[in-house]
Design an enzyme around this catalytic site. Structure first.
Site, PDB file in Angstrom:
ATOM      1  CE1 TYR A   1      -5.023   3.734   9.415  1.00 49.38           C
ATOM      2  CE2 TYR A   1      -5.408   3.313  11.676  1.00 49.38           C
ATOM      3  CZ  TYR A   1      -4.742   2.815  10.406  1.00 49.38           C
ATOM      4  OH  TYR A   1      -3.836   1.803  10.633  1.00 49.38           O
TER       5      TYR A   1
ATOM      6  CE  LYS B   1       4.181   3.248  13.486  1.00 52.93           C
ATOM      7  NZ  LYS B   1       4.165   2.577  12.152  1.00 52.93           N
TER       8      LYS B   1
ATOM      9  CG  HIS C   1      -2.166  -1.043   1.292  1.00 53.28           C
ATOM     10  ND1 HIS C   1      -3.281  -0.753   1.980  1.00 53.28           N
ATOM     11  CD2 HIS C   1      -2.349  -1.954   0.182  1.00 53.28           C
ATOM     12  CE1 HIS C   1      -4.017  -1.693   1.518  1.00 53.28           C
ATOM     13  NE2 HIS C   1      -3.547  -2.416   0.614  1.00 53.28           N
TER      14      HIS C   1
HETATM   15  C1  PHB Z   1      -5.737  -4.814  10.962  1.00 46.73           C
HETATM   16  O1  PHB Z   1      -5.983  -4.934   9.912  1.00 46.73           O
HETATM   17  O2  PHB Z   1      -6.128  -5.431  11.938  1.00 46.73           O
HETATM   18  C2  PHB Z   1      -5.293  -3.468  11.688  1.00 46.73           C
HETATM   19  C3  PHB Z   1      -4.776  -2.705  10.512  1.00 46.73           C
HETATM   20  C4  PHB Z   1      -4.367  -1.165  10.771  1.00 46.73           C
HETATM   21  C5  PHB Z   1      -4.411  -0.784  12.242  1.00 46.73           C
HETATM   22  C6  PHB Z   1      -5.103  -1.951  13.087  1.00 46.73           C
HETATM   23  C7  PHB Z   1      -5.282  -3.076  12.787  1.00 46.73           C
HETATM   24  O3  PHB Z   1      -3.965   0.335  12.802  1.00 46.73           O
END
Ligand code: PHB
Ligand code: APR
Length: 390
Positions: A201, A297, A72
């Site tokens: 997000y 992280k 990505h």
């Molecule tokens: C996940 O795909 O489980 C995932 C991805 C990004 C994050 C936390 C969890 O910040």
């Protein structure tokens, strides 16, 4: 029985350490409390920094990651329906992240260990570490009802937040720092193509939401929930209804309701134990620190620790120098605190905090607008997201 290094825990930290040491000719034993099946059934996060990918390459376990992982070069933030794409590649001079589940990383490492014939004891009960203040520590454990003791040069506690490694350090020798957030994440895994090509997000008045994925046909979603939430009280339908409400309009309409494969609640916590070494005992990964998942992280920090610890141990055995081991805690913690800061910042900006005031809400919005309008602010987020160098 005697081993050079005993590793407690066969999560990603313990397995990666074992793999790097094994390839350098250092003899390790892994002691794992659970069964192999249980370790491989845990659903965890899935975003790998470039440094983590490089370390997995060095460990010789990146073949499937390169074949199946998704690279990505961007990530999206959303605030009350407004969208902001961070072009990670443009903001960092070409870096990105790889989407590949931690469960798959664990499986690749476990298979490599088994193929190399390196020993792991699963269902090792009542693990006890002794004499860590000396150069001759030992570890005792029970397997099939029989008590065994292994002498070694070093013990690596890679046994997670609830492990015994950290608790084996004498009272007063560790300083701990902690922040517990007043909410958790309810996650749902499902076989449906991702709604968007990149992760999203989102901060919404109803709470945080995250769109993530594992593959072109498998999605992982999260919604912020009160701490006392029980996953079994949330039908798939209720989950999807809530997620839809928190997404920007165009995305919500594309969300498909497919049955869940897994649903669980995870609390959010920041935690650091200092120092990460006591005598012959080294702490690595979740045994030493926890970050809330918002910055992706957790696994990447464990990889950073393992990078410093494996190079220190290899230097010890190859060159007879303890310089790397003596600097382990300081080097690892330098990186840990920066990731703690980033994870805390992402968490603070993107969640709705119970009982918060209007000023705090405006501050969150101002953070989002700042990242959206100032290139250096966006670059700062991007550099942290793709991972700071080791
Ligand atoms: C996940 O795909 O489980 C995932 C991805 C990004 C994050 C936390 C969890 O910040
Ligand atoms: N004895 C033996 N094994 C133990 C003990 C014990 N007393 N306590 C815990 N373990 C094992 C657990 O069963 C688990 O398999 O240690 C392992 C720790 O693995 P993880 O919790 O996965 O921790 P770590 O390897 O540090 O992984 C880093 O990245 O995404 C994040 O938090 C997430 O687990 C993840 C972390």
């Amino acid at each position: 029985m005697r081993r050079q290094v005993v590793i407690i825990g066969s999560g990603p930290a313990g397995l990666l350490l074992g793999q790097l040491l094994g390839r350098a000719g250092i003899d390790t034993l892994i002691l794992e409390r659970s069964t192999r099946e249980h370790v491989l059934s845990r659903i965890r996060a899935g975003v790998l920094e470039r440094g983590t990918v490089a370390l997995l390459e060095k460990a010789g376990v990146a073949e499937r990651l390169h074949r199946e992982g998704l690279v990505h070069s961007g990530v999206e933030l959303a605030f009350d329906g407004d969208r902001l794409r961070l072009d990670l590649a443009a903001l960092t001079g070409g870096a990105g992240v790889s989407v590949y589940g931690q469960t798959e990383v664990t499986r690749d490492l476990m298979e490599a260990r088994e193929a190399a014939g390196r020993p792991t004891v699963f269902e090792a009960g009542d693990v006890e570490i002794r004499d860590i203040e000396t150069a001759c520590p030992s570890v005792s454990f029970t397997v099939h009802g029989e008590r065994r003791t292994v002498a070694c040069d070093f013990v690596a506690a890679c046994d997670g937040f609830h492990g015994i490694g950290r608790r084996s350090v004498p009272e007063g020798a560790l300083r701990t720092f902690e922040r517990v957030y007043p909410f958790g994440w309810l996650g749902l895994l499902t076989d449906a193509p991702p709604v968007t090509d990149e992760l999203v997000y989102a901060n919404h008045p109803r709470g945080f939401a995250l769109l993530s994925m594992r593959s072109p046909t498998r999605s992982r979603y999260y919604v912020q929930v009160p701490l006392e939430t029980r996953a079994e009280d949330w039908s798939d339908e209720r989950f999807f209804d809530e997620l839809r409400l928190r997404l920007p309009a165009g995305m919500a309409s594309r969300l498909r309701t497919t049955p869940s494969i897994e649903k669980s609640v995870a609390p959010l916590r920041s935690f650091v134990a200092e120092p990460m070494r006591f005598g012959s005992l080294f702490l690595a990964g979740d045994a030493a620190h926890i970050v809330p998942p918002t910055g992706a992280k957790g696994l990447n920090l464990a990889a950073g620790d393992v990078h410093y610890l494996s190079s220190g141990l290899i230097e010890h055995y190859r060159e007879g120098s303890d310089a790397g081991l003596d600097r382990y805690s300081e080097r690892a913690l330098g990186r840990v605190w920066k990731a703690e800061r980033f994870s805390w910042w992402m968490t603070s900006m993107l969640h709705r905090f119970p009982g918060t005031d209007a000023f705090a809400e405006r501050m969150q919005r101002a953070e989002f607008d700042h990242v959206a309008s100032v290139r250096s602010a966006a670059a700062n987020v991007a550099e942290n997201y793709v991972g700071l160098p080791f």
